[in-house]
Each structure stands twice: as structure tokens, then as C-alpha cells.
Design a protein around this motif. Sequence first.
Motif, PDB file in Angstrom:
ATOM      1  N   PRO A 153       0.812  -1.230   0.000  1.00 60.43           N
ATOM      2  CA  PRO A 153       0.000   0.000   0.000  1.00 60.43           C
ATOM      3  C   PRO A 153       0.847   1.283   0.000  1.00 60.43           C
ATOM      4  O   PRO A 153       0.433   2.304  -0.557  1.00 60.43           O
ATOM      5  N   ASP A 156       1.773   1.936  -3.499  1.00 63.59           N
ATOM      6  CA  ASP A 156       0.634   2.563  -4.210  1.00 63.59           C
ATOM      7  C   ASP A 156       0.566   4.057  -3.910  1.00 63.59           C
ATOM      8  O   ASP A 156       0.314   4.866  -4.795  1.00 63.59           O
ATOM      9  N   TYR A 157       0.804   4.397  -2.653  1.00 62.61           N
ATOM     10  CA  TYR A 157       0.755   5.810  -2.252  1.00 62.61           C
ATOM     11  C   TYR A 157       1.779   6.615  -3.068  1.00 62.61           C
ATOM     12  O   TYR A 157       1.449   7.654  -3.652  1.00 62.61           O
ATOM     13  N   ALA A 159       3.220   5.691  -5.816  1.00 65.15           N
ATOM     14  CA  ALA A 159       2.927   5.577  -7.257  1.00 65.15           C
ATOM     15  C   ALA A 159       1.936   6.668  -7.656  1.00 65.15           C
ATOM     16  O   ALA A 159       2.066   7.294  -8.718  1.00 65.15           O
ATOM     17  N   ASN A 160       0.949   6.943  -6.792  1.00 65.50           N
ATOM     18  CA  ASN A 160      -0.029   7.993  -7.085  1.00 65.50           C
ATOM     19  C   ASN A 160       0.624   9.375  -7.139  1.00 65.50           C
ATOM     20  O   ASN A 160       0.074  10.290  -7.734  1.00 65.50           O
TER      21      ASN A 160
END
Length: 203
Positions: A153, A156-157, A159-160
Amino acid sequence: MNANADMISTIGGPGSGKGTQCSKIVEHFGFTHLSAGELLESEVKSGSETGKMIQEYKKEGNLVPSEIVVKLLQQAMQRSGNNKFLLDGFPRNEENRVAAEKILKIQPIVVLVFECSEEEMIRRVLHRNQGRVDDNIDTLKKRLKVYKESTLPVVDYFANMGKVRKIDAERSIEEVFESVKDILSELGIKNHEGERTVNAQAV
Ligand SMILES: Nc1ncnc2c1ncn2[C@@H]1O[C@H](COP(=O)(O)OP(=O)(O)OP(=O)(O)O)[C@@H](O)[C@H]1O
Ligand SMILES: O=c1ccn([C@@H]2O[C@H](COP(=O)(O)O)[C@@H](O)[C@H]2O)c(=O)[nH]1
Ligand SMILES: [Mg+2]
């Protein structure tokens, strides 16, 4: 902490090759290697009460509370006298990420994510022979679970935010490092001689 400091984060499962690549980055690019795992191990070796508690987390493959890890990182950063830091396998969960932002007050300029199959990571860890308390199949299974559930996760953070660069870490150490160098060079990060490197060539 110096707001102008540069920080690179590396993330990857156990045995994906973070430590191996970090050593090569340090050699080539002159960053200060900050391995939370090694700083925690030094605390264990000191025999302190905190060290005894850390050892239990490590044996179980669990993550040590953020305030302990961030404090150790902060002390190492202050000791280094450098302003270029390479985080080895950090942050590992959302709590780490938030604590690091709040206390260290710096964000990574790039997050290198070493992608490797579980089969290969297990093979590497079980052949590592460094006498680590967590290099056994039971602890390793827990560390792989923690990686999927808590660390991905964080990937993902970042990556955003457009900060993640994924690297195929299944290849040889040298091939992986060629990719690392290409990425750092594209970002304008200079090698020891103050030169940008492209395809392993100083330019
Ligand atoms: N690309 C590679 N190919 C083959 N073996 C590798 C590669 N990268 C690292 N290794 C070997 O795999 C083992 C694990 O590597 P390393 O310690 O760098 O992983 P790590 O991601 O830091 O793991 P951990 O999170 O458990 O500290 C070491 O014995 C290392 O020499
Ligand atoms: O940010 C971190 C880093 C490490 N740990 C604990 O240490 C072991 C080993 O870490 P490696 O970097 O893989 O050597 C890890 O399994 C955790 O127990 C941590 O809690 N937080
Ligand atoms: Mg390591």
C-alpha cells in the motif's frame, strides 16, 4: 533536518536485493546508506531493553513500532554529516511513512521498487548464510505476508505521486544495477565524480 537533503527510498520484499543494490548505489553515487534493519540490529547487539524488544519483532517477522525506527534513522542522519540519504527498505507501512514525513521532514525524490518472485526471494534468503535470526522459512513466510499487506500500500501511495520506478529484480545483480543507474541518471543524480551516468558510461 535539512530541507534541501536528497532522499531515495528502496522498497522490495525480503531477499529482493535492496541491501545489495544500496551498497552499489553508495559506491557509485555517494549517498549515505540508511538501513533500518541494520540500525535495529545494532540496537539488539547493544543488549538494551529496547534491543530485546526489537529482537522479538524481528524473530516474528513483524514491523517494529515507527517511533523507534524513525528515531534511529534520525540519529544516523544527523551523525552522517551528509545530505544525500538512501533508505534501504523504508518506509514499510503507512505508519512508518507518516512518522517519517512528520519527524524527518523529507520526502523521497524517487522510490525504487525491486520486484522479484516469491520463489526467487525465498531461494535467496535461505541461501544467504548471514546468521540472521529471521532467515528461516517460518519467519520468511510472515515477512512476505507483511510485505504484501503493509508495504505494497505504501508503494501505491508513492505511485499515485508519480515517484515509483519499478525494477525487475529477478535478473543478475549487475543487470539490476544498470537499471538503477539509468533511473538515477535520468533524474539528474550525479555519480561520485559529479558526472551524470548513462548506460554505465560517465558523460
Ligand atoms: N540480483 C540478484 N541475483 C542473485 N542473488 C542476489 C541478487 N541480489 C541479491 N542477491 C543475493 O540474495 C541475498 C539477499 O539479498 P539482499 O540481502 O540484498 O536482499 P534484501 O532485499 O536486502 O533482503 P532483506 O529485506 O531480507 O534484508 C544475498 O545473499 C544477495 O547476495
Ligand atoms: O523499517 C523497518 C526495517 C526493518 N524492520 C525489522 O527488521 C527486520 C529485518 O529488516 P531488513 O531490512 O529486511 O533487514 C524486518 O523483518 C523487521 O522486523 C522494521 O521493523 N522496520
Ligand atoms: Mg537487506
